[in-house]
Design a protein around this motif. Sequence first.
Motif, mmCIF file in Angstrom:
data_model
loop_
_atom_site.group_PDB
_atom_site.id
_atom_site.type_symbol
_atom_site.label_atom_id
_atom_site.label_comp_id
_atom_site.label_asym_id
_atom_site.label_seq_id
_atom_site.Cartn_x
_atom_site.Cartn_y
_atom_site.Cartn_z
ATOM 1 N N THR A 41 -79.518 6.231 -34.453
ATOM 2 C CA THR A 41 -79.013 7.583 -34.281
ATOM 3 C C THR A 41 -79.369 8.104 -32.909
ATOM 4 O O THR A 41 -80.540 8.080 -32.512
ATOM 5 C CB THR A 41 -79.590 8.529 -35.348
ATOM 6 N N ASP A 74 -75.252 14.611 -33.442
ATOM 7 C CA ASP A 74 -75.803 13.274 -33.639
ATOM 8 C C ASP A 74 -74.692 12.228 -33.608
ATOM 9 O O ASP A 74 -73.582 12.476 -34.093
ATOM 10 C CB ASP A 74 -76.534 13.178 -34.981
ATOM 11 N N VAL A 75 -75.013 11.065 -33.049
ATOM 12 C CA VAL A 75 -74.072 9.953 -32.968
ATOM 13 C C VAL A 75 -74.716 8.744 -33.644
ATOM 14 O O VAL A 75 -75.863 8.404 -33.365
ATOM 15 C CB VAL A 75 -73.730 9.611 -31.501
ATOM 16 N N SER A 76 -73.986 8.099 -34.538
ATOM 17 C CA SER A 76 -74.464 6.894 -35.227
ATOM 18 C C SER A 76 -73.933 5.660 -34.519
ATOM 19 O O SER A 76 -72.761 5.598 -34.165
ATOM 20 C CB SER A 76 -73.985 6.869 -36.676
ATOM 21 N N ILE A 77 -74.817 4.683 -34.323
ATOM 22 C CA ILE A 77 -74.429 3.404 -33.732
ATOM 23 C C ILE A 77 -74.790 2.318 -34.734
ATOM 24 O O ILE A 77 -75.965 2.086 -35.019
ATOM 25 C CB ILE A 77 -75.147 3.151 -32.392
ATOM 26 N N MET A 78 -73.768 1.672 -35.275
ATOM 27 C CA MET A 78 -73.977 0.634 -36.287
ATOM 28 C C MET A 78 -74.180 -0.723 -35.626
ATOM 29 O O MET A 78 -73.337 -1.172 -34.854
ATOM 30 C CB MET A 78 -72.792 0.592 -37.237
ATOM 31 N N THR A 122 -78.680 0.906 -38.427
ATOM 32 C CA THR A 122 -77.895 1.957 -37.779
ATOM 33 C C THR A 122 -78.844 2.817 -36.967
ATOM 34 O O THR A 122 -79.871 3.265 -37.479
ATOM 35 C CB THR A 122 -77.147 2.825 -38.815
ATOM 36 N N THR A 133 -65.639 4.096 -33.861
ATOM 37 C CA THR A 133 -64.994 3.784 -35.134
ATOM 38 C C THR A 133 -64.548 5.034 -35.878
ATOM 39 O O THR A 133 -63.662 4.974 -36.711
ATOM 40 C CB THR A 133 -65.928 2.972 -36.045
ATOM 41 N N LYS A 192 -69.678 1.311 -33.271
ATOM 42 C CA LYS A 192 -70.115 -0.001 -33.749
ATOM 43 C C LYS A 192 -70.507 -0.806 -32.524
ATOM 44 O O LYS A 192 -69.754 -0.890 -31.555
ATOM 45 C CB LYS A 192 -68.988 -0.707 -34.500
ATOM 46 N N SER A 241 -65.335 9.747 -35.805
ATOM 47 C CA SER A 241 -65.917 10.857 -35.063
ATOM 48 C C SER A 241 -67.432 10.681 -34.963
ATOM 49 O O SER A 241 -68.130 10.644 -35.974
ATOM 50 C CB SER A 241 -65.582 12.174 -35.769
ATOM 51 N N ASN A 242 -67.919 10.529 -33.749
ATOM 52 C CA ASN A 242 -69.340 10.356 -33.445
ATOM 53 C C ASN A 242 -69.982 9.173 -34.164
ATOM 54 O O ASN A 242 -71.156 9.208 -34.506
ATOM 55 C CB ASN A 242 -70.122 11.650 -33.674
ATOM 56 N N GLN A 243 -69.198 8.134 -34.365
ATOM 57 C CA GLN A 243 -69.710 6.882 -34.904
ATOM 58 C C GLN A 243 -69.222 5.730 -34.029
ATOM 59 O O GLN A 243 -68.048 5.689 -33.660
ATOM 60 C CB GLN A 243 -69.240 6.660 -36.333
#
Length: 146
Positions: free
Chosen positions: A140, A129-133, A138, A90, A96, A92-94
Amino acid sequence: MPLISRPAARVRLPFAAAGVVLVALALAGCSGASSKPIEDYKGEPKGVDAPASSAGGAAFAVWLKDGAQFAIALYGSSSCPPKVASVSVTASNQMKATLAPAPGGICTRDYVPHTTVFATPSGVTTTSDVSIMLPDTTLTLPGLRG
């Protein structure tokens, strides 16, 4: 004169159509196309230790194969496990994560892990770090170091 302008119009139409297709393809590449799972199984991710934060059944994500893949572990019923259907980038480094629909029917009341594995999408930097919603939290993925 109409005979001369007519062939020119025929030539311009395919070029205009090709331009529209190229713009659509370029926009689709930026829209964060969904990635489907490459593996899905009962239990925690193979070959890695669950983080301390997962004690008590909290969902978590871990890198696999030196960042070429990542896994999302969710907890729920063993007969109706929660599964991730797809992920999409979604920002940069995020990412869903979209959950698969619940199967319906009668589910056992146990609480066990279920793992879904994905290839790391291009454009995701594994050293940060990458966030996954998810719908209710969320996760990490901590950046890989050296």
